[in-house]
Design a protein around this motif. Structure first.
Motif, PDB file in Angstrom:
ATOM      1  N   THR A  61       0.951  -0.985   0.097  1.00 38.32           N
ATOM      2  CA  THR A  61       0.030  -0.069  -0.095  1.00 38.32           C
ATOM      3  C   THR A  61       0.974   1.316   0.008  1.00 38.32           C
ATOM      4  OG1 THR A  61      -0.126   0.112   2.501  1.00 38.32           O
ATOM      5  CG2 THR A  61      -1.781  -1.064   1.394  1.00 38.32           C
ATOM      6  N   GLU A  62       0.336   2.479  -0.601  1.00 33.90           N
ATOM      7  CA  GLU A  62       1.229   3.517  -0.560  1.00 33.90           C
ATOM      8  C   GLU A  62       1.500   4.186   1.093  1.00 33.90           C
ATOM      9  OE1 GLU A  62       0.523   8.103  -2.287  1.00 33.90           O
ATOM     10  OE2 GLU A  62      -0.982   6.803  -2.549  1.00 33.90           O
ATOM     11  N   ALA A  63       0.257   3.506   1.972  1.00 33.52           N
ATOM     12  CA  ALA A  63       0.497   4.370   3.087  1.00 33.52           C
ATOM     13  C   ALA A  63       1.746   3.568   3.955  1.00 33.52           C
ATOM     14  CB  ALA A  63      -0.741   3.913   3.839  1.00 33.52           C
ATOM     15  N   THR A  64       1.778   2.281   3.611  1.00 32.88           N
ATOM     16  CA  THR A  64       2.955   1.578   4.065  1.00 32.88           C
ATOM     17  C   THR A  64       4.159   1.956   3.607  1.00 32.88           C
ATOM     18  OG1 THR A  64       2.676  -0.097   2.921  1.00 32.88           O
ATOM     19  CG2 THR A  64       1.905  -0.383   5.290  1.00 32.88           C
ATOM     20  N   ARG A 203      -7.834  -4.524  13.861  1.00 34.10           N
ATOM     21  CA  ARG A 203      -8.098  -3.137  14.227  1.00 34.10           C
ATOM     22  C   ARG A 203      -9.261  -2.770  15.150  1.00 34.10           C
ATOM     23  NH1 ARG A 203      -6.891  -3.215   8.938  1.00 34.10           N
ATOM     24  NH2 ARG A 203      -8.943  -2.926   8.129  1.00 34.10           N
ATOM     25  N   ARG A 247      -0.049   1.439  13.691  1.00 34.94           N
ATOM     26  CA  ARG A 247       0.006   2.129  12.555  1.00 34.94           C
ATOM     27  C   ARG A 247       0.175   1.437  11.271  1.00 34.94           C
ATOM     28  NH1 ARG A 247       3.935   5.440  12.494  1.00 34.94           N
ATOM     29  NH2 ARG A 247       5.081   4.907  14.552  1.00 34.94           N
ATOM     30  N   ARG A 250      -2.712  -0.444  10.270  1.00 35.61           N
ATOM     31  CA  ARG A 250      -4.040   0.526   9.393  1.00 35.61           C
ATOM     32  C   ARG A 250      -3.420   0.721   8.185  1.00 35.61           C
ATOM     33  NH1 ARG A 250      -7.606   1.896  13.437  1.00 35.61           N
ATOM     34  NH2 ARG A 250      -7.164   1.223  15.591  1.00 35.61           N
ATOM     35  N   ALA A 251      -2.269   1.143   8.206  1.00 34.93           N
ATOM     36  CA  ALA A 251      -1.482   1.518   6.872  1.00 34.93           C
ATOM     37  C   ALA A 251      -1.645   0.336   5.671  1.00 34.93           C
ATOM     38  CB  ALA A 251      -0.013   1.747   6.772  1.00 34.93           C
ATOM     39  N   LEU A 252      -1.745  -0.998   6.216  1.00 33.44           N
ATOM     40  CA  LEU A 252      -1.948  -2.031   5.281  1.00 33.44           C
ATOM     41  C   LEU A 252      -3.383  -2.076   4.938  1.00 33.44           C
ATOM     42  CD1 LEU A 252       0.127  -4.733   7.171  1.00 33.44           C
ATOM     43  CD2 LEU A 252       0.522  -3.856   4.952  1.00 33.44           C
ATOM     44  N   GLY A 253      -4.429  -1.569   5.737  1.00 34.50           N
ATOM     45  CA  GLY A 253      -5.666  -1.276   5.286  1.00 34.50           C
ATOM     46  C   GLY A 253      -6.577  -2.632   5.207  1.00 34.50           C
TER      47      GLY A 253
END
Length: 253
Positions: A61-64, A203, A247, A250-253
């Motif tokens: 993911t972009e977040a990770t 989560r 975090r 959560r970044a993995l979604g």
């Protein structure tokens, strides 16, 4: 020995995980993220950093990927691996867990056999009540949401758990991708509980809250006898690790 190194590289070295001791001087100005092959890679002035096994750091993911990129961007004159836990998570997922998924899942499942939430104090009364208040709901959650039933006992005498519960946790672990599985494999021993680890991974529970739930006994002793400075420092580092894993999930979604 576990198949994955702890997030803290100093702890990892003590447990026998060896990495390069060469100090890497900062050679980049900017750390960015770009899509690649269905994922996202971190680039340092357009060049992709590598894991210890020389693989590209490609995240799902972009977040990770941004978590990792932010760590590279925050480095000073020399790279300090101790300040890069997300990078370590990514490298562990790519280099180690991808090659040892089943043994890692076995380690996670084994925690159900002696899960922290199943061993309640016999006394004093206020600690017993606190454990009942904070631990019982998560045993119930595991049965209801995960299909994992465990039996609680008082005292330290071993209480065998249903084999099907261990098998269920193993299946849940293997259903995760390498990055989530790595996070779960690090969260479980940190919290002393596969149930709490899965609650954070899904989560249902914040990492720092799960950490506080996991150390009720220790916190009770601190209230009785005071807080040692060294223990306080270790506790803060472990709570930060729990927050980082939260975090990450959560970044993995």
């Amino acid at each position: 020995m576990s198949h994955i190194p702890p997030l803290d590289p100093r702890v990892a070295a003590k447990k026998g995980f060896r990495e390069s001791e060469e100090r890497l001087k900062r050679f980049w100005t900017e750390a960015t993220v770009t899509p690649e092959d269905g994922g996202y890679v971190v680039l340092l002035d357009g060049r992709a950093p590598k894991t210890p096994a020389h693989a590209r750091i490609r995240l799902p993911t972009e977040a990770t990927a941004r978590m990792v990129a932010d760590e590279w961007a925050a480095q000073g004159e020399f790279l300090d691996p101790g300040t890069m836990p997300a990078t370590r998570l990514a490298a562990t997922a790519i280099d180690r867990v991808s090659q040892t998924r089943e043994p890692v899942a076995d380690e996670i499942a084994a925690y159900v056999g002696s899960d922290l939430l199943c061993y309640l104090a016999e006394h004093p009364t206020n600690l017993v009540a606190e454990q009942d208040r904070h631990w019982s709901p998560w045993r119930d959650w595991a049965a209801r949401e995960l299909g994992v039933t465990v039996t609680a006992t008082r005292g330290i005498v071993h209480c065998a758990q249903p084999p099907e519960s261990l098998a269920r946790v193993r299946d849940l672990a293997l259903a995760l991708d390498n990055f989530a599985l790595t996070g779960l494999a690090m969260a479980t021993p940190l919290l002393g509980s596969a149930i709490l680890g899965l609650a954070v991974q899904r989560r249902a529970l914040a990492g720092a809250v799960a950490f506080d739930i996991s150390r009720l006994d220790e916190a009770f002793q601190e209230r009785q006898w005071g807080i040692d400075a060294d223990n306080a420092e270790r506790t803060a580092a472990r709570r930060a690790e729990a927050d980082l894993l939260d975090r990450w999930f959560r970044a993995l979604g």
